[in-house]
Scaffold this motif. Structure first.
Motif, PDB file in Angstrom:
ATOM      1  N   LEU A  31       0.603  18.103  -3.837  1.00 54.68           N
ATOM      2  CA  LEU A  31       0.564  18.822  -5.108  1.00 54.68           C
ATOM      3  C   LEU A  31       0.741  20.318  -4.851  1.00 54.68           C
ATOM      4  N   PRO A  32       1.210  21.075  -5.843  1.00 58.16           N
ATOM      5  CA  PRO A  32       1.503  22.500  -5.624  1.00 58.16           C
ATOM      6  C   PRO A  32       0.326  23.329  -5.144  1.00 58.16           C
ATOM      7  N   ASN A  33      -0.911  22.924  -5.466  1.00 54.63           N
ATOM      8  CA  ASN A  33      -2.079  23.699  -5.044  1.00 54.63           C
ATOM      9  C   ASN A  33      -2.572  23.310  -3.658  1.00 54.63           C
ATOM     10  N   GLY A  34      -1.834  22.473  -2.935  1.00 52.05           N
ATOM     11  CA  GLY A  34      -2.202  22.087  -1.582  1.00 52.05           C
ATOM     12  C   GLY A  34      -3.036  20.831  -1.505  1.00 52.05           C
ATOM     13  N   GLU A  35      -3.445  20.285  -2.633  1.00 53.68           N
ATOM     14  CA  GLU A  35      -4.154  19.017  -2.624  1.00 53.68           C
ATOM     15  C   GLU A  35      -3.157  17.868  -2.509  1.00 53.68           C
ATOM     16  N   VAL A  36      -3.690  16.679  -2.288  1.00 57.44           N
ATOM     17  CA  VAL A  36      -2.847  15.488  -2.142  1.00 57.44           C
ATOM     18  C   VAL A  36      -3.349  14.440  -3.116  1.00 57.44           C
ATOM     19  N   VAL A  37      -2.442  13.864  -3.905  1.00 55.03           N
ATOM     20  CA  VAL A  37      -2.830  12.745  -4.750  1.00 55.03           C
ATOM     21  C   VAL A  37      -2.384  11.459  -4.068  1.00 55.03           C
ATOM     22  N   ILE A  38      -3.285  10.486  -4.040  1.00 56.15           N
ATOM     23  CA  ILE A  38      -2.997   9.149  -3.504  1.00 56.15           C
ATOM     24  C   ILE A  38      -2.969   8.211  -4.700  1.00 56.15           C
ATOM     25  N   ILE A  39      -1.835   7.595  -4.942  1.00 56.00           N
ATOM     26  CA  ILE A  39      -1.586   6.938  -6.225  1.00 56.00           C
ATOM     27  C   ILE A  39      -0.903   5.590  -5.975  1.00 56.00           C
ATOM     28  N   ASN A  40      -1.078   4.641  -6.902  1.00 50.56           N
ATOM     29  CA  ASN A  40      -0.521   3.282  -6.809  1.00 50.56           C
ATOM     30  C   ASN A  40      -1.290   2.461  -5.770  1.00 50.56           C
ATOM     31  N   GLY A  41      -0.955   1.165  -5.657  1.00 55.16           N
ATOM     32  CA  GLY A  41      -1.478   0.352  -4.576  1.00 55.16           C
ATOM     33  C   GLY A  41      -2.467  -0.725  -4.964  1.00 55.16           C
ATOM     34  N   VAL A  42      -3.012  -1.392  -3.914  1.00 61.37           N
ATOM     35  CA  VAL A  42      -3.920  -2.525  -4.086  1.00 61.37           C
ATOM     36  C   VAL A  42      -5.111  -2.387  -3.145  1.00 61.37           C
ATOM     37  N   ALA A  43      -6.189  -3.076  -3.512  1.00 64.01           N
ATOM     38  CA  ALA A  43      -7.397  -3.086  -2.681  1.00 64.01           C
ATOM     39  C   ALA A  43      -7.514  -4.354  -1.844  1.00 64.01           C
ATOM     40  N   ALA A  44      -6.591  -5.295  -2.032  1.00 65.04           N
ATOM     41  CA  ALA A  44      -6.612  -6.530  -1.243  1.00 65.04           C
ATOM     42  C   ALA A  44      -5.176  -6.983  -1.023  1.00 65.04           C
ATOM     43  N   GLY A  45      -4.951  -7.614   0.144  1.00 60.76           N
ATOM     44  CA  GLY A  45      -3.624  -8.116   0.447  1.00 60.76           C
ATOM     45  C   GLY A  45      -2.775  -7.100   1.173  1.00 60.76           C
ATOM     46  N   THR A  46      -1.462  -7.198   0.984  1.00 56.97           N
ATOM     47  CA  THR A  46      -0.520  -6.357   1.716  1.00 56.97           C
ATOM     48  C   THR A  46       0.799  -6.329   0.958  1.00 56.97           C
ATOM     49  N   ALA A  47       1.811  -5.676   1.531  1.00 56.52           N
ATOM     50  CA  ALA A  47       3.104  -5.580   0.876  1.00 56.52           C
ATOM     51  C   ALA A  47       3.812  -6.931   0.864  1.00 56.52           C
ATOM     52  N   GLY A  48       4.714  -7.087  -0.091  1.00 55.05           N
ATOM     53  CA  GLY A  48       5.449  -8.337  -0.266  1.00 55.05           C
ATOM     54  C   GLY A  48       5.159  -8.917  -1.637  1.00 55.05           C
ATOM     55  N   TRP A  49       6.120  -9.630  -2.194  1.00 54.26           N
ATOM     56  CA  TRP A  49       5.922 -10.216  -3.513  1.00 54.26           C
ATOM     57  C   TRP A  49       4.732 -11.171  -3.501  1.00 54.26           C
ATOM     58  N   GLU A  50       3.840 -10.963  -4.447  1.00 52.27           N
ATOM     59  CA  GLU A  50       2.639 -11.790  -4.639  1.00 52.27           C
ATOM     60  C   GLU A  50       1.683 -11.723  -3.459  1.00 52.27           C
ATOM     61  N   ASN A  51       1.868 -10.768  -2.546  1.00 55.17           N
ATOM     62  CA  ASN A  51       0.961 -10.626  -1.407  1.00 55.17           C
ATOM     63  C   ASN A  51      -0.145  -9.609  -1.654  1.00 55.17           C
ATOM     64  N   GLY A  52      -0.128  -8.930  -2.801  1.00 49.45           N
ATOM     65  CA  GLY A  52      -1.151  -7.945  -3.127  1.00 49.45           C
ATOM     66  C   GLY A  52      -2.031  -8.414  -4.269  1.00 49.45           C
ATOM     67  N   ARG A  53      -3.293  -8.025  -4.223  1.00 51.11           N
ATOM     68  CA  ARG A  53      -4.246  -8.347  -5.284  1.00 51.11           C
ATOM     69  C   ARG A  53      -5.145  -7.132  -5.524  1.00 51.11           C
ATOM     70  N   GLU A  54      -5.878  -7.171  -6.610  1.00 49.60           N
ATOM     71  CA  GLU A  54      -6.830  -6.119  -6.979  1.00 49.60           C
ATOM     72  C   GLU A  54      -6.132  -4.749  -7.056  1.00 49.60           C
ATOM     73  N   PRO A  55      -5.241  -4.580  -8.025  1.00 50.60           N
ATOM     74  CA  PRO A  55      -4.545  -3.291  -8.164  1.00 50.60           C
ATOM     75  C   PRO A  55      -5.529  -2.132  -8.272  1.00 50.60           C
ATOM     76  N   VAL A  56      -5.224  -1.049  -7.588  1.00 49.08           N
ATOM     77  CA  VAL A  56      -6.030   0.173  -7.689  1.00 49.08           C
ATOM     78  C   VAL A  56      -5.356   1.063  -8.728  1.00 49.08           C
ATOM     79  N   LEU A  57      -5.937   1.136  -9.899  1.00 53.73           N
ATOM     80  CA  LEU A  57      -5.339   1.884 -11.004  1.00 53.73           C
ATOM     81  C   LEU A  57      -5.688   3.367 -10.952  1.00 53.73           C
ATOM     82  N   THR A  58      -6.725   3.709 -10.229  1.00 47.31           N
ATOM     83  CA  THR A  58      -7.203   5.093 -10.224  1.00 47.31           C
ATOM     84  C   THR A  58      -6.619   5.885  -9.062  1.00 47.31           C
ATOM     85  N   PRO A  59      -5.863   6.945  -9.351  1.00 47.96           N
ATOM     86  CA  PRO A  59      -5.464   7.839  -8.269  1.00 47.96           C
ATOM     87  C   PRO A  59      -6.681   8.550  -7.692  1.00 47.96           C
TER      88      PRO A  59
END
Length: 555
Positions: free
Chosen positions: A343-371
């Motif tokens: 981000l322009p102020n030097g901070e970093v936003v971590i956004i998107n993703g899952v809390a369980a599983g891994t990459a690949g179709w249908e291999n991820g579960r528990e979406p992390v909605l909160t950046p």
């Protein structure tokens, strides 16, 4: 400095009257957690790859062997490919050009398959895009931004020396691009490069580190590549990292494995950034952060229906230390397939993703909605991470995120199934585009928010050349705690922003003019190793609140 250069900031300042703030800043949920806005429910394709261009348009594309997308090609054009696995004749687009300012888009024609490809932006602003799948695995594609409706993809089939699927690109100080790795490709090559007279194609250079870090799940794909101020490349794959002198084609340092020795690259899919390089320190410190990912064995486990918890750790490695060692941080929640965006102020936003599983179709579960906002310079461990407002849509496999000039982060994509499947799966294909506004965009910060009015030298930053940035701040008083920063927009795909970079320019001083106006005297980047030539967004940051950006060209 010439007389006219001295007078310009004063002339500009006279245009901005004095403004007195009568109310103190107040707190709101927006100012603490940011907010989300749905930009378009359907952009026609799924955002597997995204790149912001110097004309404030984002080129977005997925893959060509998907079947019909939701947006037709214009002028009766069709893609004809007798070897396509979905459609032999496809009259729909698989790439669009999104206009940030107008929230509009137009379809683009892409011929060869871009699935899981890579890219960099050349110094003239042209996107050079490499590799992919099937007929695209050795292709080079170029897109040069324009200000009318004429620009489109130009393709050069079979121009890469090797098939590049899941490779990483990095722009270099000499304006070349290095293309590193790819599936079962333990080598790298440069673009452009003179052909080998004994071969039809340029040769690739063996890189045994990629073979050493490969495993059965190939957790070294899309390696994290960062150009360091000394001109060498930091390359992280699986759990290990090295310093590569690409000019001599040799590894000059091996770093300790990341603690825990859990894989971080695709398909475990953590993310990484090079923290801002601060020219005010004399010799900028170079520190890399690697966050999230999935445990070893997560991919195979997910294919059997067992979705392991993802990783909550971030590793920090200060590469300019004589003997760098990893320092571990802990995110508020575990995350794989998260995108780390500077981000322009030097901070970093971590956004998107899952809390369980891994990459690949249908291999991820528990979406992390909160950046999560990560503040690298914060010493209080309780203040390093802040949880933001939740998004309304899950962003899992093949999602993307990019910073745009007004300070928002645009996020799109998720699970682009063949034939654009919207039913019968846990997480269907997503064609929407959302914008996350970080807390600094809350109205409460408007009284201290700077506005850039003028940049000398026609918005060109020369190496070690003085530049004067005139800006205004509504709040009457001393414009203290000011910095000027440039950010290279990243090519976002598969949880890594290739070529993402921030440089804090050397600040010689801030001069008060009149009313609300000031000008900052800064020095252009000291070397091309710190800031390779090209287009950057320049921001003025005042008391932690950034202006909207202005495009500058470093050359």
């Amino acid at each position: 400095m010439s007389t006219i250069m001295i007078l310009i900031p004063f002339i500009v300042a006279s245009l901005f009257p004095h403004f007195q703030v009568s109310q103190p800043l107040t707190s709101s949920l927006f100012a603490k957690q940011g907010q989300w806005n749905l930009m378009r429910p359907n952009i026609g394709i799924s955002a597997m790859h995204m790149q912001l261009l110097r004309n404030d348009k984002i080129i977005i594309f997925d893959r060509t062997d998907f079947g019909h997308s939701s947006i037709p090609l214009s002028n009766g054009r069709c893609r004809i490919d007798p070897y396509d696995i979905a459609l032999k004749i496809d009259c729909s687009a698989h790439s669009v050009l999104y206009d940030v300012a107008t929230n509009t888009l137009r379809p683009l024609m892409i011929q060869t398959d871009t699935w899981c490809s890579s890219a960099s932006v050349l110094p003239n602003g042209t996107l050079i895009q490499t590799g992919g799948y099937n007929d695209g695995e050795r292709s080079i594609r170029m897109f040069t931004p324009c200000y009318d409706e004429t620009c489109d993809w130009v393709e050069f089939p079979r121009m890469l020396s090797q098939r590049r699927w899941y490779a990483t690109n990095q722009i270099l100080p000499d304006s070349r691009v290095i293309v590193v790795g790819g599936r079962r490709q333990f080598n790298y090559e440069f673009l452009p490069k003179n052909p080998n007279p004994n071969n039809d194609y340029p040769s690739a250079i063996p890189f045994s580190f990629l073979q050493q870090t490969s495993d059965a799940s190939e957790n070294n794909l899309y390696p994290f590549v960062h150009l360091l101020p000394d001109g060498n490349l930091f390359i992280f794959a699986n759990t290990k990292s090295v310093l590569l002198d690409y000019k001599q084609n040799r590894v000059i340092k091996q770093f300790p494995p990341i603690p825990g020795e859990e894989p971080r690259n695709y398909p475990s899919s953590g993310s990484s950034v090079l923290l801002p390089l601060d020219e005010n320190l004399g010799s900028p410190e170079a520190e890399v952060v690697v966050c999230g990912g999935a445990p070893r064995g997560a991919f195979d486990s997910a294919t059997r229906g067992n979705f392991m918890k993802t990783l909550a750790t971030c590793g920090r490695l200060k590469l300019t230390n004589p003997s760098p060692t990893w320092v571990m941080e802990y995110m508020p929640m575990p995350r794989a397939m998260g995108d780390m965006v500077l981000l322009p102020n030097g901070e970093v936003v971590i956004i998107n993703g899952v809390a369980a599983g891994t990459a690949g179709w249908e291999n991820g579960r528990e979406p992390v909605l909160t950046p999560v906002i990560f503040r690298p310079s914060e010493t209080d461990s309780g203040e390093k991470f802040s949880v933001m407002a939740p998004a309304s849509r899950p962003r899992l496999y093949h999602s993307c995120a990019v910073l745009v000039k007004d300070g928002r982060v645009l996020a799109g994509g998720s699970n682009p199934h063949v034939y654009y499947n919207f039913t019968g799966v846990e997480y269907p294909t997503d064609l929407s585009l959302e914008a996350f506004s970080p807390p600094y965009l809350a109205p409460e910060f408007d009284p201290v928010r700077p506005t850039i009015r003028y940049i000398t030298n026609n918005n060109v930053l020369g190496y070690r050349v003085f530049c004067y940035v005139t800006f205004t701040v509504p709040y009457y008083g001393s414009a203290s705690d000011v910095s000027v920063r440039i950010i290279a927009p990243s090519f976002s795909t598969h949880s890594f922003g290739q070529n993402q970079r921030m440089v804090v320019l050397k600040l010689s001083g801030v001069t008060y003019l009149a009313g609300e106006a000031y000008y900052a005297t800064v020095v252009g980047p000291s070397t091309a190793e710190i800031a390779p030539p090209g287009y950057y967004m320049l921001f003025v940051v005042h008391k932690g609140v950034p202006s909207s950006g202005s495009w500058v060209q470093v050359m």
